[in-house]
Design a protein around this motif. Structure first.
Motif, PDB file in Angstrom:
ATOM      1  N   ASN A 321      25.809 119.686  24.250  1.00 53.49           N
ATOM      2  CA  ASN A 321      25.582 120.169  22.882  1.00 53.49           C
ATOM      3  C   ASN A 321      24.104 120.176  22.487  1.00 53.49           C
ATOM      4  O   ASN A 321      23.747 120.631  21.419  1.00 53.49           O
ATOM      5  CB  ASN A 321      26.426 119.373  21.871  1.00 53.49           C
ATOM      6  N   GLN A 322      23.237 119.641  23.373  1.00 53.43           N
ATOM      7  CA  GLN A 322      21.794 119.665  23.038  1.00 53.43           C
ATOM      8  C   GLN A 322      21.056 120.811  23.742  1.00 53.43           C
ATOM      9  O   GLN A 322      19.843 120.958  23.610  1.00 53.43           O
ATOM     10  CB  GLN A 322      21.157 118.332  23.442  1.00 53.43           C
ATOM     11  N   ILE A 323      21.789 121.614  24.523  1.00 56.51           N
ATOM     12  CA  ILE A 323      21.161 122.733  25.233  1.00 56.51           C
ATOM     13  C   ILE A 323      20.868 123.854  24.228  1.00 56.51           C
ATOM     14  O   ILE A 323      21.764 124.277  23.485  1.00 56.51           O
ATOM     15  CB  ILE A 323      22.081 123.248  26.370  1.00 56.51           C
ATOM     16  N   THR A 324      19.615 124.311  24.226  1.00 57.94           N
ATOM     17  CA  THR A 324      19.232 125.352  23.255  1.00 57.94           C
ATOM     18  C   THR A 324      19.713 126.726  23.730  1.00 57.94           C
ATOM     19  O   THR A 324      20.067 126.905  24.912  1.00 57.94           O
ATOM     20  CB  THR A 324      17.699 125.409  23.109  1.00 57.94           C
ATOM     21  N   LYS A 325      19.641 127.681  22.831  1.00 52.40           N
ATOM     22  CA  LYS A 325      20.045 129.054  23.172  1.00 52.40           C
ATOM     23  C   LYS A 325      19.182 129.587  24.325  1.00 52.40           C
ATOM     24  O   LYS A 325      19.678 130.208  25.274  1.00 52.40           O
ATOM     25  CB  LYS A 325      19.882 129.935  21.933  1.00 52.40           C
ATOM     26  N   LEU A 326      17.869 129.300  24.218  1.00 51.28           N
ATOM     27  CA  LEU A 326      16.949 129.775  25.245  1.00 51.28           C
ATOM     28  C   LEU A 326      17.299 129.174  26.618  1.00 51.28           C
ATOM     29  O   LEU A 326      17.320 129.872  27.643  1.00 51.28           O
ATOM     30  CB  LEU A 326      15.516 129.401  24.853  1.00 51.28           C
ATOM     31  N   GLN A 327      17.585 127.866  26.606  1.00 51.94           N
ATOM     32  CA  GLN A 327      17.948 127.193  27.857  1.00 51.94           C
ATOM     33  C   GLN A 327      19.232 127.790  28.436  1.00 51.94           C
ATOM     34  O   GLN A 327      19.370 127.967  29.635  1.00 51.94           O
ATOM     35  CB  GLN A 327      18.139 125.689  27.618  1.00 51.94           C
ATOM     36  N   ARG A 328      20.175 128.071  27.528  1.00 52.00           N
ATOM     37  CA  ARG A 328      21.458 128.637  27.971  1.00 52.00           C
ATOM     38  C   ARG A 328      21.224 130.014  28.604  1.00 52.00           C
ATOM     39  O   ARG A 328      21.818 130.350  29.628  1.00 52.00           O
ATOM     40  CB  ARG A 328      22.373 128.782  26.751  1.00 52.00           C
ATOM     41  N   GLN A 329      20.325 130.757  28.004  1.00 48.65           N
ATOM     42  CA  GLN A 329      20.025 132.087  28.566  1.00 48.65           C
ATOM     43  C   GLN A 329      19.330 131.959  29.925  1.00 48.65           C
ATOM     44  O   GLN A 329      19.607 132.720  30.845  1.00 48.65           O
ATOM     45  CB  GLN A 329      19.176 132.893  27.595  1.00 48.65           C
ATOM     46  N   ASP A 330      18.467 130.937  30.066  1.00 51.06           N
ATOM     47  CA  ASP A 330      17.818 130.686  31.363  1.00 51.06           C
ATOM     48  C   ASP A 330      18.879 130.323  32.411  1.00 51.06           C
ATOM     49  O   ASP A 330      18.800 130.731  33.566  1.00 51.06           O
ATOM     50  CB  ASP A 330      16.825 129.524  31.262  1.00 51.06           C
ATOM     51  N   LEU A 331      19.840 129.546  31.952  1.00 48.00           N
ATOM     52  CA  LEU A 331      20.910 129.116  32.859  1.00 48.00           C
ATOM     53  C   LEU A 331      21.720 130.320  33.343  1.00 48.00           C
ATOM     54  O   LEU A 331      21.974 130.486  34.544  1.00 48.00           O
ATOM     55  CB  LEU A 331      21.827 128.135  32.110  1.00 48.00           C
ATOM     56  N   ALA A 332      22.065 131.197  32.405  1.00 44.27           N
ATOM     57  CA  ALA A 332      22.819 132.410  32.762  1.00 44.27           C
ATOM     58  C   ALA A 332      21.989 133.267  33.705  1.00 44.27           C
ATOM     59  O   ALA A 332      22.505 133.793  34.712  1.00 44.27           O
ATOM     60  CB  ALA A 332      23.180 133.194  31.498  1.00 44.27           C
ATOM     61  N   GLY A 333      20.695 133.374  33.397  1.00 45.86           N
ATOM     62  CA  GLY A 333      19.803 134.181  34.248  1.00 45.86           C
ATOM     63  C   GLY A 333      19.749 133.631  35.659  1.00 45.86           C
ATOM     64  O   GLY A 333      19.792 134.390  36.640  1.00 45.86           O
ATOM     65  N   THR A 334      19.686 132.309  35.777  1.00 41.49           N
ATOM     66  CA  THR A 334      19.634 131.698  37.111  1.00 41.49           C
ATOM     67  C   THR A 334      20.954 131.903  37.843  1.00 41.49           C
ATOM     68  O   THR A 334      20.981 132.158  39.049  1.00 41.49           O
ATOM     69  CB  THR A 334      19.316 130.186  36.997  1.00 41.49           C
ATOM     70  N   MET A 335      22.065 131.797  37.115  1.00 40.96           N
ATOM     71  CA  MET A 335      23.366 131.999  37.760  1.00 40.96           C
ATOM     72  C   MET A 335      23.501 133.429  38.289  1.00 40.96           C
ATOM     73  O   MET A 335      24.238 133.690  39.227  1.00 40.96           O
ATOM     74  CB  MET A 335      24.500 131.693  36.777  1.00 40.96           C
ATOM     75  N   GLN A 336      22.769 134.340  37.664  1.00 38.38           N
ATOM     76  CA  GLN A 336      22.860 135.721  38.145  1.00 38.38           C
ATOM     77  C   GLN A 336      21.708 136.096  39.061  1.00 38.38           C
ATOM     78  O   GLN A 336      21.658 137.219  39.559  1.00 38.38           O
ATOM     79  CB  GLN A 336      22.974 136.682  36.955  1.00 38.38           C
ATOM     80  N   ALA A 337      20.807 135.150  39.306  1.00 33.78           N
ATOM     81  CA  ALA A 337      19.709 135.425  40.256  1.00 33.78           C
ATOM     82  C   ALA A 337      19.184 134.101  40.800  1.00 33.78           C
ATOM     83  O   ALA A 337      18.049 133.719  40.552  1.00 33.78           O
ATOM     84  CB  ALA A 337      18.593 136.214  39.572  1.00 33.78           C
ATOM     85  N   LEU A 338      20.031 133.425  41.548  1.00 38.43           N
ATOM     86  CA  LEU A 338      19.621 132.182  42.204  1.00 38.43           C
ATOM     87  C   LEU A 338      18.706 132.587  43.370  1.00 38.43           C
ATOM     88  O   LEU A 338      19.109 133.371  44.231  1.00 38.43           O
ATOM     89  CB  LEU A 338      20.873 131.450  42.713  1.00 38.43           C
ATOM     90  N   CYS A 339      17.472 132.076  43.351  1.00 37.60           N
ATOM     91  CA  CYS A 339      16.475 132.626  44.297  1.00 37.60           C
ATOM     92  C   CYS A 339      16.221 131.753  45.507  1.00 37.60           C
ATOM     93  O   CYS A 339      16.198 130.525  45.420  1.00 37.60           O
ATOM     94  CB  CYS A 339      15.149 132.832  43.566  1.00 37.60           C
ATOM     95  N   LEU A 340      16.026 132.423  46.633  1.00 37.89           N
ATOM     96  CA  LEU A 340      15.641 131.766  47.877  1.00 37.89           C
ATOM     97  C   LEU A 340      14.549 132.596  48.538  1.00 37.89           C
ATOM     98  O   LEU A 340      14.527 133.818  48.392  1.00 37.89           O
ATOM     99  CB  LEU A 340      16.840 131.698  48.828  1.00 37.89           C
ATOM    100  N   THR A 341      13.660 131.923  49.277  1.00 31.98           N
ATOM    101  CA  THR A 341      12.639 132.652  50.028  1.00 31.98           C
ATOM    102  C   THR A 341      13.100 132.755  51.474  1.00 31.98           C
ATOM    103  O   THR A 341      13.271 131.741  52.146  1.00 31.98           O
ATOM    104  CB  THR A 341      11.300 131.878  49.978  1.00 31.98           C
ATOM    105  N   VAL A 342      13.320 133.990  51.915  1.00 34.21           N
ATOM    106  CA  VAL A 342      13.742 134.190  53.308  1.00 34.21           C
ATOM    107  C   VAL A 342      12.475 134.339  54.149  1.00 34.21           C
ATOM    108  O   VAL A 342      11.690 135.265  53.953  1.00 34.21           O
ATOM    109  CB  VAL A 342      14.631 135.449  53.453  1.00 34.21           C
ATOM    110  N   THR A 343      12.273 133.403  55.060  1.00 27.69           N
ATOM    111  CA  THR A 343      11.045 133.449  55.872  1.00 27.69           C
ATOM    112  C   THR A 343      11.243 134.265  57.148  1.00 27.69           C
ATOM    113  O   THR A 343      10.280 134.683  57.783  1.00 27.69           O
ATOM    114  CB  THR A 343      10.589 132.029  56.257  1.00 27.69           C
ATOM    115  N   GLY A 344      12.481 134.477  57.538  1.00 31.19           N
ATOM    116  CA  GLY A 344      12.753 135.257  58.755  1.00 31.19           C
ATOM    117  C   GLY A 344      14.221 135.136  59.126  1.00 31.19           C
ATOM    118  O   GLY A 344      15.036 134.689  58.315  1.00 31.19           O
ATOM    119  N   THR A 345      14.511 135.549  60.345  1.00 31.77           N
ATOM    120  CA  THR A 345      15.905 135.456  60.818  1.00 31.77           C
ATOM    121  C   THR A 345      15.973 134.405  61.925  1.00 31.77           C
ATOM    122  O   THR A 345      14.947 133.939  62.418  1.00 31.77           O
ATOM    123  CB  THR A 345      16.370 136.792  61.433  1.00 31.77           C
TER     124      THR A 345
END
Ligand SMILES: Cc1cc2nc3c(=O)[nH]c(=O)nc-3n(C[C@H](O)[C@H](O)[C@H](O)COP(=O)(O)OP(=O)(O)OC[C@H]3O[C@@H](n4cnc5c(N)ncnc54)[C@H](O)[C@@H]3O)c2cc1C
Length: 418
Positions: A321-345
């Protein structure tokens, strides 16, 4: 009698030998292993995904590595032709999800053994443990091969030595050397259908966890290069699974796909940003007294929650209940773009297929005959062709093997009759 030499008893070589023999040619098949079809015996996780029931147009669409080169081969020998042939010989098959076709027995080893007996039935002279060391054109225009057991001549020679992946199966790239020595261009060899290695180590800690119904996309300099929807897997070195293997195929083919690249995982691809935000709000309301990481248990797999929260920059111990709207939007953004750096195969040896090989422009697509050396043919993975998973690679090997075997046998018969 017409004489055809086939080098390499994989899917392409076996079909080439069977086809040439059934056209009346005397066929010698050289194989460095003590069995035929060693790689075929491990395909499809031991079940051998022989082909696919989709249309041949779809086959070409599923073949990022020069699919169009295969038009004629697919016209001459379709997936239906392959199945009719196998079924009429007594090998029962079945269709599964996604049009994938497997032997009824679920045994790749059975397919390999079955084709061995068929080669023997048709009188193909099989030279096992007889590695070919060199291929050359004699002064009289006939083809010759030097092997561990001696030198052999033929009216035609078909190179079906496969690619460079899984070298323990015998595919050590010998055919590229033969092709080069005969004046052919071999394009850059790259791994395709191969897992990615990531810079981040958090995937290692999730090793074995698979995600379904996610979208994986590859990005370079802020531009999306490729994206697929489906299943993926975390491993002790990075990421794998069906959508990652498909992305690796794009990485092998697209010029702009140069490592390092960013991999974005959309964990909720079916939801719009607004719907996902509403969904998070609902859950946070439901678990209002819990810490954020516990309030997310209905949204994500448990082990993934700390990773997502860290990328979103949110302390998981803070009450929901202490998560702000902005934080919630960041959370949604991360859930839709969880990032990884692919260095190769992972290395080429671990790839399902090799991208690159004998240049397609130097091969006649209607016959698989070399445009540089008459009576020399190529079939299968040694050519610069590669496809997605789903039975497309074996069908490409079978179809090109069929075309080469037939053309080699027929051309010889015509020249003998002259
Ligand atoms: C783990 C794995 C699973 C796969 N599963 C599937 C699947 O289910 N469906 C699918 O469509 N594709 C699958 N593939 C891809 C498919 O197996 C290959 O694309 C296909 O086998 C290529 O056939 P090929 O005949 O061109 O080459 P290969 O099967 O590699 O055969 C080449 C043969 O040539 C022999 N050889 C090489 N050099 C010499 C020499 N100098 N002298 C004599 N012999 C030589 C080798 O020993 C080998 O037997 C899989 C690949 C792997 C690695």
């Amino acid at each position: 009698m017409n004489e055809v030499i086939v080098i390499g008893a994989g899917a392409a070589g076996i079909l080439a030998a069977l086809t040439a023999a059934s056209q009346g040619a005397a066929v010698r098949l050289f194989e460095k292993n003590d069995i035929v079809g060693k790689k075929m015996g491990i395909t499809g996780k031991g079940r051998c995904n022989l082909t696919n029931t989709c249309s041949m147009t779809e086959f070409i669409a599923h073949t990022p590595g020069h699919g169009k080169f295969l038009y004629s081969a697919y016209e001459q020998f379709t997936n239906r032709d392959l199945l009719d042939q196998l079924n009429s010989w007594g090998l029962a098959t079945k269709e599964e999800r996604g049009g994938r076709v497997f032997p009824q027995s679920d045994s790749a080893v059975e397919v390999r053994k079955f084709l061995y007996y068929k080669l023997r039935d048709l009188g193909v002279r099989i030279h096992l443990q007889d590695s070919v060391r060199a291929v050359y054109v004699r002064e009289d225009g006939r083809m010759a091969v030097c092997t561990a057991s001696g030198t052999y001549e033929g009216d035609a020679c078909i190179i079906t030595t496969g690619g460079m992946s899984y070298p323990v199966t015998g595919s050590t790239g010998d055919g590229y050397g033969f092709a080069s020595s005969l004046g052919h261009t071999v394009t850059e060899l790259k791994p395709s259908l191969i897992p990615f290695v990531t810079a981040e180590i958090w995937p290692h800690t999730l090793s074995g966890m698979s995600l379904r119904n996610v979208e994986g996309s590859l990005w370079k300099q802020g531009k999306k290069q490729a994206a697929y929807f489906g299943e993926m897997l975390f491993t002790h070195f990075g990421v794998s699974g069906p959508i990652i293997l498909m992305l690796s195929s794009d990485a092998a083919h697209k010029k702009k796909c140069v490592f390092p690249m960013q991999l974005r995982i959309n964990l909720k691809p079916a939801l719009s940003a607004a719907t996902l935000d509403q969904r998070i709000q609902r859950d946070f309301q439901k678990y209002i007294r819990k810490e954020t990481e516990n309030a997310m248990k209905d949204l994500l797999p448990q082990r993934l929650i700390p990773v997502v929260l860290e990328q979103a920059g949110i302390d998981g111990h803070v009450p929901a209940n202490q998560i702000t709207k902005l934080q919630r939007q960041d959370l949604a953004g991360t859930m839709q773009a969880l990032c990884l750096t692919v260095t190769g195969t992972r290395p080429l040896e671990e790839a399902i297929v090799t991208a690159g090989g004998v240049h397609v422009k130097e091969i006649d697509p209607k016959t698989m005959e070399s445009k540089r050396v008459p009576n020399l043919y190529f079939a299968g993975e040694v050519i610069d062709i590669d496809a997605f998973t789903g039975g497309y690679n074996l069908q490409a090997a079978f179809s090109t093997g069929y075309v080469a075997g037939k053309a080699a046998a027929v051309k010889e018969r015509e020249s003998c009759e002259k």
